[in-house]
Design a protein around this motif. Structure first.
Motif, PDB file in Angstrom:
ATOM      1  N   ALA A 158       0.986  -1.409   0.212  1.00  0.00           N
ATOM      2  CA  ALA A 158       0.318   0.135  -0.094  1.00  0.00           C
ATOM      3  C   ALA A 158       0.564   1.417   0.018  1.00  0.00           C
ATOM      4  O   ALA A 158       0.512   2.605  -0.350  1.00  0.00           O
ATOM      5  N   VAL A 159       1.539   1.024   1.248  1.00  0.00           N
ATOM      6  CA  VAL A 159       2.836   2.194   0.651  1.00  0.00           C
ATOM      7  C   VAL A 159       3.363   2.597  -0.702  1.00  0.00           C
ATOM      8  O   VAL A 159       3.830   3.889  -0.810  1.00  0.00           O
ATOM      9  N   ARG A 160       3.754   2.348  -1.114  1.00  0.00           N
ATOM     10  CA  ARG A 160       4.683   1.373  -2.859  1.00  0.00           C
ATOM     11  C   ARG A 160       3.649   1.827  -3.434  1.00  0.00           C
ATOM     12  O   ARG A 160       4.031   3.096  -4.112  1.00  0.00           O
ATOM     13  N   ALA A 161       2.277   1.564  -3.549  1.00  0.00           N
ATOM     14  CA  ALA A 161       1.443   1.676  -4.680  1.00  0.00           C
ATOM     15  C   ALA A 161       0.761   3.655  -4.432  1.00  0.00           C
ATOM     16  O   ALA A 161       0.945   4.505  -5.082  1.00  0.00           O
ATOM     17  N   ALA A 162       0.974   3.863  -3.226  1.00  0.00           N
ATOM     18  CA  ALA A 162       0.697   5.434  -2.908  1.00  0.00           C
ATOM     19  C   ALA A 162       1.854   6.345  -3.406  1.00  0.00           C
ATOM     20  O   ALA A 162       1.241   7.307  -3.878  1.00  0.00           O
ATOM     21  N   GLY A 214      -3.310   3.294  -3.094  1.00  0.00           N
ATOM     22  CA  GLY A 214      -2.549   2.906  -2.199  1.00  0.00           C
ATOM     23  C   GLY A 214      -3.511   2.106  -1.262  1.00  0.00           C
ATOM     24  O   GLY A 214      -3.699   0.733  -0.894  1.00  0.00           O
ATOM     25  N   TYR A 215      -4.960   3.040  -1.532  1.00  0.00           N
ATOM     26  CA  TYR A 215      -6.083   2.447  -0.502  1.00  0.00           C
ATOM     27  C   TYR A 215      -5.899   1.055  -0.453  1.00  0.00           C
ATOM     28  O   TYR A 215      -6.994   0.183  -0.175  1.00  0.00           O
ATOM     29  N   LEU A 216      -6.765   0.882  -2.172  1.00  0.00           N
ATOM     30  CA  LEU A 216      -7.050  -0.435  -2.259  1.00  0.00           C
ATOM     31  C   LEU A 216      -6.377  -1.407  -3.274  1.00  0.00           C
ATOM     32  O   LEU A 216      -7.246  -2.269  -3.321  1.00  0.00           O
ATOM     33  N   ALA A 217      -5.162  -0.782  -2.887  1.00  0.00           N
ATOM     34  CA  ALA A 217      -3.986  -2.500  -2.326  1.00  0.00           C
ATOM     35  C   ALA A 217      -3.980  -3.227  -1.792  1.00  0.00           C
ATOM     36  O   ALA A 217      -3.678  -4.209  -0.847  1.00  0.00           O
ATOM     37  N   LEU A 218      -3.979  -1.824  -0.526  1.00  0.00           N
ATOM     38  CA  LEU A 218      -4.477  -2.506   1.248  1.00  0.00           C
ATOM     39  C   LEU A 218      -5.782  -3.226   1.439  1.00  0.00           C
ATOM     40  O   LEU A 218      -5.321  -4.264   2.067  1.00  0.00           O
TER      41      LEU A 218
END
Length: 125
Positions: free
Chosen positions: A27-31, A39-43
């Motif tokens: 999530a941090v990497r995606a954000a 990031g939220y969607l990845a998490l």
């Protein structure tokens, strides 16, 4: 066999902890790369897959405990109820993660959901 069932219970807990850490890193990497929404969607997607995987491991632990440790009619009935509840939870999680009911998409397991979240390309928002 009780120790084996306890091992599966411990494995489910380890899957949750490591999966949460892995999901947060994703999530941090995606954000950072694509913004907070991604990031939220990845998490959400990756941790949902982790939850599905840990539920499957817990069902295996209950199955071992019921069949090998204390095979009685009452324990089998309790196992049936537990499996029904966990199946409903798994179904609900998959619908929430993927946004569609199972008969409208190909079946995926918890591990596949995690892998898809890790390699999904950024949204074109």
């Amino acid at each position: 066999m009780e120790r084996v069932a306890q091992g599966f219970d411990a494995l489910a807990a380890v899957v949750l902890v490591i999966g949460l850490l892995f999901s947060v890193v994703l999530a941090v990497r995606a954000a950072r790369r694509d913004g907070g929404r991604r990031g939220y969607l990845a998490l959400r997607e990756s941790f949902g897959g982790v939850l599905l995987l840990s539920l499957e491991v817990l069902v295996a632990a209950d199955l071992i405990r019921t069949v090998a440790v204390s095979p009685s009619l009452e324990s089998v009935a309790v196992l049936g109820i537990i499996v029904l509840i966990r199946t409903f939870l798994s179904f609900s999680l998959q619908v929430e993660i993927e946004g569609t009911v199972p008969w409208r998409r190909a079946l995926t397991s918890g591990a596949v959901s995690i892998a898809q979240a890790a390699r999904r390309p950024p949204d074109s928002d």
